[in-house]
Scaffold this motif. Structure first.
Motif, PDB file in Angstrom:
ATOM      1  N   VAL A  22       0.864  -1.182   0.000  1.00  0.00           N
ATOM      2  CA  VAL A  22       0.000   0.000   0.000  1.00  0.00           C
ATOM      3  C   VAL A  22       0.899   1.230   0.000  1.00  0.00           C
ATOM      4  N   THR A  23       0.534   2.208  -0.774  1.00  0.00           N
ATOM      5  CA  THR A  23       1.223   3.486  -0.759  1.00  0.00           C
ATOM      6  C   THR A  23       0.321   4.479  -0.053  1.00  0.00           C
ATOM      7  N   ALA A  24       0.854   5.160   0.966  1.00  0.00           N
ATOM      8  CA  ALA A  24       0.085   6.163   1.692  1.00  0.00           C
ATOM      9  C   ALA A  24       0.395   7.525   1.089  1.00  0.00           C
ATOM     10  N   VAL A  25      -0.650   8.214   0.651  1.00  0.00           N
ATOM     11  CA  VAL A  25      -0.510   9.509   0.006  1.00  0.00           C
ATOM     12  C   VAL A  25      -1.247  10.550   0.835  1.00  0.00           C
ATOM     13  N   VAL A  26      -0.600  11.675   1.099  1.00  0.00           N
ATOM     14  CA  VAL A  26      -1.237  12.762   1.847  1.00  0.00           C
ATOM     15  C   VAL A  26      -2.395  13.301   1.030  1.00  0.00           C
ATOM     16  N   ASP A  27      -3.546  13.430   1.664  1.00  0.00           N
ATOM     17  CA  ASP A  27      -4.741  13.943   0.999  1.00  0.00           C
ATOM     18  C   ASP A  27      -4.578  15.454   0.784  1.00  0.00           C
ATOM     19  N   PRO A  28      -4.531  15.914  -0.464  1.00  0.00           N
ATOM     20  CA  PRO A  28      -4.303  17.346  -0.722  1.00  0.00           C
ATOM     21  C   PRO A  28      -5.495  18.225  -0.348  1.00  0.00           C
ATOM     22  N   THR A  82      -3.863  13.786   7.041  1.00  0.00           N
ATOM     23  CA  THR A  82      -4.814  12.778   6.573  1.00  0.00           C
ATOM     24  C   THR A  82      -4.203  12.084   5.370  1.00  0.00           C
ATOM     25  N   LEU A  83      -4.145  10.765   5.443  1.00  0.00           N
ATOM     26  CA  LEU A  83      -3.554   9.976   4.374  1.00  0.00           C
ATOM     27  C   LEU A  83      -4.618   9.171   3.639  1.00  0.00           C
ATOM     28  N   ARG A  84      -4.348   8.901   2.393  1.00  0.00           N
ATOM     29  CA  ARG A  84      -5.214   8.027   1.605  1.00  0.00           C
ATOM     30  C   ARG A  84      -4.373   6.823   1.187  1.00  0.00           C
ATOM     31  N   ALA A  85      -4.888   5.638   1.415  1.00  0.00           N
ATOM     32  CA  ALA A  85      -4.177   4.425   1.024  1.00  0.00           C
ATOM     33  C   ALA A  85      -4.473   4.114  -0.434  1.00  0.00           C
ATOM     34  N   GLU A  86      -3.422   3.915  -1.210  1.00  0.00           N
ATOM     35  CA  GLU A  86      -3.569   3.512  -2.597  1.00  0.00           C
ATOM     36  C   GLU A  86      -3.098   2.069  -2.681  1.00  0.00           C
TER      37      GLU A  86
END
Length: 91
Positions: A22-28, A82-86
């Protein structure tokens, strides 16, 4: 009916786990949150807290004001986002 020879004998099971990437991406669409707690003190920490702030400049200003009022110079900083899992692929 269970075999009487195996009653009370420990059994072994083998589990296999796959790894999920999983890549965690900061929610813009959300702002990061900063907070700081004063940990200056010999017997116990001061414990004064800045509360949640949304800019590092506000955090620096709070530290400067608290330091000027008390002379305290050690702080613990927390940064939250806040992160979004991709999801990636199973391995």
């Amino acid at each position: 009916m269970p075999d009487p020879a195996t009653i009370g004998t420990p059994t072994r099971k083998r589990y296999r786990f796959r790894e999920y990437h999983v890549t965690a991406v900061v929610d813009p669409m959300t702002l990061p949150t900063f907070s700081v707690v004063c940990v200056t003190g010999e017997d116990h920490d001061c414990g004064a807290t800045s509360g949640e702030l949304h800019a590092e400049g506000e955090l620096t200003r709070w530290i400067a004001e608290h330091c000027a009022q008390t002379g305290h110079d050690f702080y613990h900083r927390t940064t939250r986002a806040t992160l979004r899992a991709e999801p990636g692929a199973w391995q």
